[in-house]
Design a protein around this motif. Structure first.
Motif, PDB file in Angstrom:
ATOM      1  N   ILE A 277      43.657  35.553  30.515  1.00 57.75           N
ATOM      2  CA  ILE A 277      44.040  33.935  31.244  1.00 57.75           C
ATOM      3  C   ILE A 277      43.131  33.545  32.177  1.00 57.75           C
ATOM      4  O   ILE A 277      42.454  32.484  32.089  1.00 57.75           O
ATOM      5  N   ARG A 278      42.452  34.661  33.055  1.00 57.20           N
ATOM      6  CA  ARG A 278      41.689  34.250  34.146  1.00 57.20           C
ATOM      7  C   ARG A 278      40.423  33.932  33.561  1.00 57.20           C
ATOM      8  O   ARG A 278      39.634  32.986  34.302  1.00 57.20           O
ATOM      9  N   LEU A 279      39.872  34.739  32.794  1.00 51.04           N
ATOM     10  CA  LEU A 279      38.659  34.320  32.251  1.00 51.04           C
ATOM     11  C   LEU A 279      38.593  33.221  31.650  1.00 51.04           C
ATOM     12  O   LEU A 279      37.406  32.510  31.452  1.00 51.04           O
ATOM     13  N   PHE A 280      39.528  32.835  30.654  1.00 49.04           N
ATOM     14  CA  PHE A 280      39.513  31.551  30.032  1.00 49.04           C
ATOM     15  C   PHE A 280      39.611  30.519  31.023  1.00 49.04           C
ATOM     16  O   PHE A 280      39.011  29.524  30.649  1.00 49.04           O
ATOM     17  N   SER A 281      40.432  30.619  31.961  1.00 51.26           N
ATOM     18  CA  SER A 281      40.659  29.497  32.861  1.00 51.26           C
ATOM     19  C   SER A 281      39.137  29.171  33.798  1.00 51.26           C
ATOM     20  O   SER A 281      38.954  28.042  33.824  1.00 51.26           O
ATOM     21  N   PHE A 282      38.506  30.213  33.937  1.00 49.95           N
ATOM     22  CA  PHE A 282      36.922  30.225  34.602  1.00 49.95           C
ATOM     23  C   PHE A 282      36.288  28.924  33.616  1.00 49.95           C
ATOM     24  O   PHE A 282      35.452  28.067  34.186  1.00 49.95           O
ATOM     25  N   ILE A 283      36.257  29.176  32.382  1.00 48.28           N
ATOM     26  CA  ILE A 283      35.349  28.369  31.377  1.00 48.28           C
ATOM     27  C   ILE A 283      36.437  27.000  31.313  1.00 48.28           C
ATOM     28  O   ILE A 283      35.355  25.914  31.574  1.00 48.28           O
TER      29      ILE A 283
END
Length: 489
Positions: A277-283
């Protein structure tokens, strides 16, 4: 240049007064030992008056005769024959004993120790695990690390940085894990710093990082001792600064900014889900506004037919092109965020909530922005706050602006060029000889087990290769109860 001591105590005191420009907090008191007149000189703003009385004055008054080093009860005591070094000792919180006719001065450690108690980190929330955090006291921070690593291989090296206002630094690493080339490189860069003062670890980071013009941070800041210890045990080095609660961890990769100790305090499936979720939120945080502009201005046909009429009807009421609409809302959001940070906590929260609701509703009713735009900005803001590191969170928001310009000029093609540029830049970056985008580039399959997701703890039998540790493999069978002495089922 070395200056010898004067035979007269008064001349020595006058020299110190002149060097400290007759500062009002410079104090001295007469004493007598072995029937020789002397003075204890100190800066009252930096020393502990009770320690001076208990460790210096009281023992001398009781003994009256004897050797200074044996009478004084302070743990820290040294002898100086260079008069020019005494003013520096005073501003370090030392007390100085001067005796008539003596060619030496006794420097005694009686510094005051005003520090706040150990508390939970303010900027890094703790869900599970230890709730203690670094404070503005170097020795306390070293204590927090050493209590977690009770191992003689933990090495601490001290540095003094700054010509005018000196800052004490501590470099920490594991002797049996850290790469010697890495330690030498960090030691060389710290030793090469030439500045009048370094006020915070942010100064140190900019002075030693490989690419100071890159938007992406190459050194990880943390206030959590457990996070610093975890990186030390992977072969990295940590820099602690006196009077600051932040630790610098290096070298690090891009993915380290989206990992937290909480990932390892939860079950591995939960930790993996949250990390994704964190990595997806970065994008999402920098890509969604650009996609909105590209779709509305260039490619509305990619939307479902029912959604086209809804979006089109809302956008047609706005007199500005999408790029102006997005910039207006993004800048307004940044202003509200900055105001919420700078104002007192209670007022800041009120301003953030009320300001967001009032301004969001008002600009839509006034026809300055569309309803979909408000949703896009809200999603962008929430996504940027998911990052556990404030530095990378700021980067994600800044990246959105050039992408929005490219989307307004070239549509989806412009976005693709922008993303390719970011990807190439990430692959090109290095942090102290470590590839910044490892283990994706260069690809290391084994290290991927703790990158996008977190595999079970017992399967992580190798340390990450990016800091080039001396020993890569850890215990082969963490679940030893499943194996016999030969390591077989």
């Amino acid at each position: 240049m070395k200056i010898g001591m004067f035979s007269s105590v008064q001349e020595n005191i006058e020299y110190i007064q002149n060097k400290l420009f007759h500062s009002g907090d410079l104090k001295w008191r007469s004493i007598s030992l072995n029937q020789v007149e002397g003075y204890i000189v100190y800066l009252e703003s930096l020393t502990d008056q009770q320690r001076i009385q208990k460790e210096i004055i009281q023992p001398i008054e009781e003994k009256k005769v004897g050797i200074v080093e044996e009478i004084i009860t302070s743990v820290e005591i040294g002898i100086k024959s260079d008069l020019s070094q005494l003013p520096t000792a005073l501003v370090q919180g030392k007390g100085i004993l001067l005796f008539e006719g003596s060619a030496e001065a006794f420097v005694v450690g009686v510094g005051a120790d005003y520090k706040r108690s150990i508390s939970e980190p303010v900027n890094e929330g703790v869900i599970r695990g230890a709730h203690d955090g670094f404070i503005e006291h170097l020795i306390t921070n070293l204590y927090l690390v050493r209590k977690r690593i009770e191992n003689p291989n933990l090495v601490v090296r001290y540095y003094q940085v700054g010509n005018e206002a000196k800052t004490k630094l501590a470099l920490l690493y594991m002797q049996d894990l850290a790469n010697p080339d890495l330690v030498r490189e960090v030691d060389s860069r710290l030793g090469a710093i030439v500045m009048d003062t370094t006020l915070s670890p942010g100064f140190i980071a900019e002075l030693i990082e490989d690419n100071p013009f890159s938007l992406f941070p190459q050194i990880l800041f943390t206030e959590r001792p457990d996070r610093a210890v975890a990186h030390l045990m992977e072969g990295r080095v940590v820099i602690l600064s006196d009077e600051d609660p932040s630790a610098l961890i290096l070298p690090v990769t891009f993915f380290a900014f989206y990992q937290t100790p909480d990932d390892y305090h939860s079950r591995w499936i939960v930790g993996s889900f949250l990390r994704l979720i964190r990595l997806f939120s970065f994008i999402t945080s920098f890509l969604v506004p650009a996609l909105y502009i590209a779709v509305v201005a260039f490619h509305p046909e990619i939307l479902p037919s029912n959604l086209i009429y809804t979006v089109k009807g809302s956008v047609d009421r706005v007199p500005f092109p999408p790029i102006v609409e997005v910039f207006l809302m993004q800048i307004t959001l940044e202003v509200l965020r900055e105001a919420g940070i700078r104002l007192p906590s209670r007022v800041g929260q009120t301003i953030g909530i009320v300001g967001g609701l009032v301004i969001g509703e008002s600009v839509v009713r006034a026809g300055l922005v569309s309803y979909p735009m408000v949703i896009v900005v809200a999603l962008t803001a929430i996504s940027s706050f998911v990052a556990p590191s404030n530095e990378i969170s700021t980067v994600s928001r800044i990246l959105g602006f050039p992408l929005m310009i490219l989307a307004a000029m070239f549509g989806l093609i412009g976005i693709m060029f922008g993303l390719l540029f970011i990807l190439i830049h990430l692959c090109k970056l290095e942090s102290f000889g470590t590839a910044y985008f490892a283990p994706v580039m260069p690809l290391r399959i084994k290290d991927l087990k703790d990158t996008f997701t977190r595999f079970p703890i017992w399967s992580l039998d190798q340390r990450p290769q990016d800091p080039h540790p001396k020993r890569v493999r850890q215990e082969r069978y963490s679940r030893g109860w499943e194996h016999d002495d030969l390591g077989t089922k």
